[in-house]
Write an enzyme that holds these catalytic residues in place. Sequence first.
Site, PDB file in Angstrom:
ATOM      1  CE  LYS A 186      89.320  -8.242  53.996  1.00  0.00           C
ATOM      2  NZ  LYS A 186      88.782  -8.058  52.666  1.00  0.00           N
ATOM      3  N   PRO A 280      99.240 -10.971  49.819  1.00  0.00           N
ATOM      4  CG  PRO A 280      98.455 -12.250  48.040  1.00  0.00           C
ATOM      5  CD  PRO A 280      98.480 -12.194  49.533  1.00  0.00           C
ATOM      6  N   GLY A 282      96.993  -5.312  48.151  1.00  0.00           N
ATOM      7  CA  GLY A 282      95.889  -4.946  47.273  1.00  0.00           C
ATOM      8  C   GLY A 282      95.168  -6.177  46.767  1.00  0.00           C
ATOM      9  N   GLY A 288      97.207  -5.039  54.912  1.00  0.00           N
ATOM     10  CA  GLY A 288      97.626  -3.792  55.566  1.00  0.00           C
ATOM     11  C   GLY A 288      96.784  -3.545  56.814  1.00  0.00           C
ATOM     12  CG  ASP A 322      88.671  -4.517  55.382  1.00  0.00           C
ATOM     13  OD1 ASP A 322      87.444  -4.533  55.539  1.00  0.00           O
ATOM     14  OD2 ASP A 322      89.243  -4.930  54.353  1.00  0.00           O
TER      15      ASP A 322
HETATM   16  C1  LIG Z   1      86.357  -3.814  50.191  1.00  0.00           C
HETATM   17  C2  LIG Z   1      86.792  -4.269  51.552  1.00  0.00           C
HETATM   18  C3  LIG Z   1      85.845  -5.372  52.058  1.00  0.00           C
HETATM   19  O1  LIG Z   1      86.309  -5.970  53.219  1.00  0.00           O
HETATM   20  O2  LIG Z   1      88.076  -4.898  51.654  1.00  0.00           O
HETATM   21  P1  LIG Z   1      89.424  -4.890  50.738  1.00  0.00           P
HETATM   22  O3  LIG Z   1      89.101  -5.333  49.367  1.00  0.00           O
HETATM   23  O4  LIG Z   1      90.019  -3.516  50.784  1.00  0.00           O
HETATM   24  O5  LIG Z   1      90.325  -5.869  51.448  1.00  0.00           O
HETATM   25  C4  LIG Z   1      86.727  -3.091  52.569  1.00  0.00           C
HETATM   26  O6  LIG Z   1      85.422  -2.560  52.666  1.00  0.00           O
HETATM   27  C5  LIG Z   1      87.680  -1.981  52.297  1.00  0.00           C
HETATM   28  O7  LIG Z   1      88.210  -1.612  53.541  1.00  0.00           O
HETATM   29  P2  LIG Z   1      89.589  -0.787  53.651  1.00  0.00           P
HETATM   30  O8  LIG Z   1      90.547  -1.239  52.624  1.00  0.00           O
HETATM   31  O9  LIG Z   1      90.031  -0.848  55.081  1.00  0.00           O
HETATM   32  O10 LIG Z   1      89.056   0.632  53.264  1.00  0.00           O
HETATM   33  P3  LIG Z   1      89.500   2.082  53.754  1.00  0.00           P
HETATM   34  O11 LIG Z   1      90.975   2.179  53.781  1.00  0.00           O
HETATM   35  O12 LIG Z   1      88.729   2.461  54.988  1.00  0.00           O
HETATM   36  O13 LIG Z   1      88.911   2.956  52.556  1.00  0.00           O
HETATM   37  C6  LIG Z   1      89.535   3.110  51.314  1.00  0.00           C
HETATM   38  C7  LIG Z   1      88.551   3.832  50.420  1.00  0.00           C
HETATM   39  O14 LIG Z   1      87.534   2.892  49.992  1.00  0.00           O
HETATM   40  C8  LIG Z   1      86.258   3.524  49.975  1.00  0.00           C
HETATM   41  N1  LIG Z   1      85.354   2.812  50.892  1.00  0.00           N
HETATM   42  C9  LIG Z   1      85.851   1.953  51.822  1.00  0.00           C
HETATM   43  C10 LIG Z   1      84.988   1.241  52.650  1.00  0.00           C
HETATM   44  C11 LIG Z   1      83.605   1.467  52.508  1.00  0.00           C
HETATM   45  N2  LIG Z   1      82.737   0.811  53.275  1.00  0.00           N
HETATM   46  N3  LIG Z   1      83.130   2.335  51.591  1.00  0.00           N
HETATM   47  C12 LIG Z   1      83.987   3.014  50.770  1.00  0.00           C
HETATM   48  O15 LIG Z   1      83.543   3.766  49.938  1.00  0.00           O
HETATM   49  C13 LIG Z   1      86.465   4.963  50.371  1.00  0.00           C
HETATM   50  O16 LIG Z   1      86.631   5.711  49.176  1.00  0.00           O
HETATM   51  C14 LIG Z   1      87.797   4.941  51.099  1.00  0.00           C
HETATM   52  O17 LIG Z   1      88.480   6.164  50.981  1.00  0.00           O
HETATM   53  N1  LIG Z   2     101.589  -2.708  56.030  1.00  0.00           N
HETATM   54  C1  LIG Z   2     100.983  -2.674  54.824  1.00  0.00           C
HETATM   55  N2  LIG Z   2     100.795  -3.809  54.145  1.00  0.00           N
HETATM   56  C2  LIG Z   2     100.170  -3.798  52.936  1.00  0.00           C
HETATM   57  N3  LIG Z   2      99.727  -2.693  52.332  1.00  0.00           N
HETATM   58  C3  LIG Z   2      99.893  -1.529  52.948  1.00  0.00           C
HETATM   59  C4  LIG Z   2     100.526  -1.468  54.219  1.00  0.00           C
HETATM   60  N4  LIG Z   2     100.543  -0.192  54.582  1.00  0.00           N
HETATM   61  C5  LIG Z   2      99.959   0.512  53.596  1.00  0.00           C
HETATM   62  N5  LIG Z   2      99.567  -0.273  52.597  1.00  0.00           N
HETATM   63  C6  LIG Z   2      98.852   0.163  51.374  1.00  0.00           C
HETATM   64  O1  LIG Z   2      97.521  -0.354  51.429  1.00  0.00           O
HETATM   65  C7  LIG Z   2      97.121  -0.886  50.161  1.00  0.00           C
HETATM   66  C8  LIG Z   2      96.087  -1.981  50.368  1.00  0.00           C
HETATM   67  O2  LIG Z   2      96.731  -3.085  50.881  1.00  0.00           O
HETATM   68  P1  LIG Z   2      96.129  -4.388  51.520  1.00  0.00           P
HETATM   69  O3  LIG Z   2      95.560  -4.111  52.857  1.00  0.00           O
HETATM   70  O4  LIG Z   2      97.196  -5.418  51.471  1.00  0.00           O
HETATM   71  O5  LIG Z   2      95.014  -4.833  50.491  1.00  0.00           O
HETATM   72  P2  LIG Z   2      93.439  -4.849  50.499  1.00  0.00           P
HETATM   73  O6  LIG Z   2      92.961  -3.527  51.067  1.00  0.00           O
HETATM   74  O7  LIG Z   2      93.103  -5.027  49.054  1.00  0.00           O
HETATM   75  O8  LIG Z   2      93.016  -5.993  51.314  1.00  0.00           O
HETATM   76  C9  LIG Z   2      98.425  -1.347  49.513  1.00  0.00           C
HETATM   77  O9  LIG Z   2      98.367  -1.325  48.125  1.00  0.00           O
HETATM   78  C10 LIG Z   2      99.467  -0.365  50.066  1.00  0.00           C
HETATM   79  O10 LIG Z   2      99.613   0.749  49.213  1.00  0.00           O
END
Ligand SMILES: C[C@@](CO)(OP(=O)(O)O)[C@H](O)COP(=O)(O)OP(=O)(O)OC[C@H]1O[C@@H](n2ccc(N)nc2=O)[C@H](O)[C@@H]1O
Ligand SMILES: Nc1ncnc2c1ncn2[C@@H]1O[C@H](COP(=O)(O)OP(=O)(O)O)[C@@H](O)[C@H]1O
Length: 480
Positions: A186, A280, A282, A288, A322
């Site tokens: 996404k 990729p 993170g 994930g 997410d």
């Molecule tokens: C920033 C976003 C935008 O789409 O995406 P990514 O950059 O990760 O892809 C998301 O909100 C990330 O969602 P996701 O990666 O699933 O987060 P989670 O595992 O639920 O949370 C990881 C940590 O991020 C913080 N967190 C997450 C979501 C949120 N709305 N508020 C928060 O403060 C919390 O500290 C939580 O412990």
């Molecule tokens: N199946 C998986 N694929 C990718 N990352 C994973 C998975 N399971 C656990 N993780 C952990 O989740 C973290 C966030 O990964 P990812 O979802 O790829 O990135 P983002 O949250 O930035 O979109 C990774 O750094 C890794 O430690």
Amino acid sequence: MSFLIERADPSQIDALCAIERKAVQLFRGHPAWASYSAISIPPELLQQAIGRGLVWVALNEAAVPVGFVWLDTDAGDSVAGIAEIDVLPDHGQRGIGAALLEHACAWAGAAGYRRVDLGTLADVRWNAPFYAKHGFAVVDKDGPAFAYARERDRENGFPDHLRVFMSRPLSAPGRGEWTVWPAPAKLNLFLRITGRRPDGYHELQTVFRLLDWGDEVRLRLRDDGEVRRLGGIPGVPPPTDLAVRAAQLLQRHARAATGVNIERAGVPPGVDIEVTKRIPMGGGLGGGSSDAATVLVALNQLWRLDLTEDVLAELGRQLGADVPVFVRGRSAWAEGIGEQLTPLSLPSRHYVVLDPHEPVPTVALFQAPELTRNAPRATISSFVSGETTENAFAPVVRARHPRVAAALDWLGGFGQARLSGSGGCVFLEAKSFDRATAIAARCPVAFTAQVAMGVDVSPLRDALARHRGAERATRTTGGR
Ligand SMILES: C[C@@](CO)(OP(=O)(O)O)[C@H](O)COP(=O)(O)OP(=O)(O)OC[C@H]1O[C@@H](n2ccc(N)nc2=O)[C@H](O)[C@@H]1O
Ligand SMILES: Nc1ncnc2c1ncn2[C@@H]1O[C@H](COP(=O)(O)OP(=O)(O)O)[C@@H](O)[C@H]1O
């Protein structure tokens, strides 16, 4: 001579194009020669297909490509096509073409496709008669099912009177066989943080744009009730892998919930999981989370749990903010922590997605003191009008991660470059595939570029419909 078949890699594009040019020489003197020799493979289309895992290559003992097969999945809901299959002429008659063909058909069957189609020359020994030996039968090419393939033939200038179309039926994967499911990436087209909840989570507003590109999840039922991760991701131990956690959560839920019987006769309640990572880690592309959602949706089908989308989305939310959008499988406007979703129909766009190879830790960014957490609320119409495009994480990431800043600057030279989620991947929206591939082709070596298309409906939903259809058809014809 032994050979190995594996997924093609972008570094092999030139070699594969060269194989096609050599293979076409075999048609010299045939009436189709003029049109066949005039058409060569567009490298950018091949690259696109390789990025989607739709090309397999045969390697000789020296790991040099000697043949390849390219599957096309754009033809229709449950039909895959052979877009190209070529073997070096001096490697003919050794079973390489047959092995490539079987490999592609096996993947299509595991992915829930019901049929593989192709167009070929009727009178050439290594064409129609070869495919006939491998389960393909000539079909009525005037039928509506072949309108798309014939249109392609017309575009390519192929001689219609010499071409036949052939089909091979596929049956649904059997009980102990692998099944294949997509886990799309996404983009966050904008991201605003409007507040913080008492539990520390942030209230945000974002638009999730699902892509037609991502990871591949493979699942195989186990009789012993165990959840096993094969392969695994370096640095991610299986108990923390989101795909494994999703399977375990679903298993626990199904065992505890009344009215759901995971131990129902005939459905083994365990699973082997393999993931081909392309997204990729993170990177802010939700890899994930998408893997986890795919496991929830696919196992609900394979374990015959019949849980509703609402239940699966709630289980997903327990795994990460997410996950619900991937479970629901629609590009959407999101609020709350990302779980309150309003599906959006967005204009067709291609994206250049740039990976600066710098994972950005989401948690640290959400904790950053300099993060703007009290933005005014945006509206869907302010997004649709193009007014709202900012990402609250961008200034923080720019200041902390110079490689991401460099990626934003480079991509910004072609238009408006944006950060996805908490980064580090950045992207640019393009109106056409050609524009996107032209930009991607100029990507500096320090970054990796991927071209993907935005989709309103997730490829996972298409795959679920395919698998359900294949299973129904196999059940009614008593195939298993
Ligand atoms: C920033 C976003 C935008 O789409 O995406 P990514 O950059 O990760 O892809 C998301 O909100 C990330 O969602 P996701 O990666 O699933 O987060 P989670 O595992 O639920 O949370 C990881 C940590 O991020 C913080 N967190 C997450 C979501 C949120 N709305 N508020 C928060 O403060 C919390 O500290 C939580 O412990
Ligand atoms: N199946 C998986 N694929 C990718 N990352 C994973 C998975 N399971 C656990 N993780 C952990 O989740 C973290 C966030 O990964 P990812 O979802 O790829 O990135 P983002 O949250 O930035 O979109 C990774 O750094 C890794 O430690």
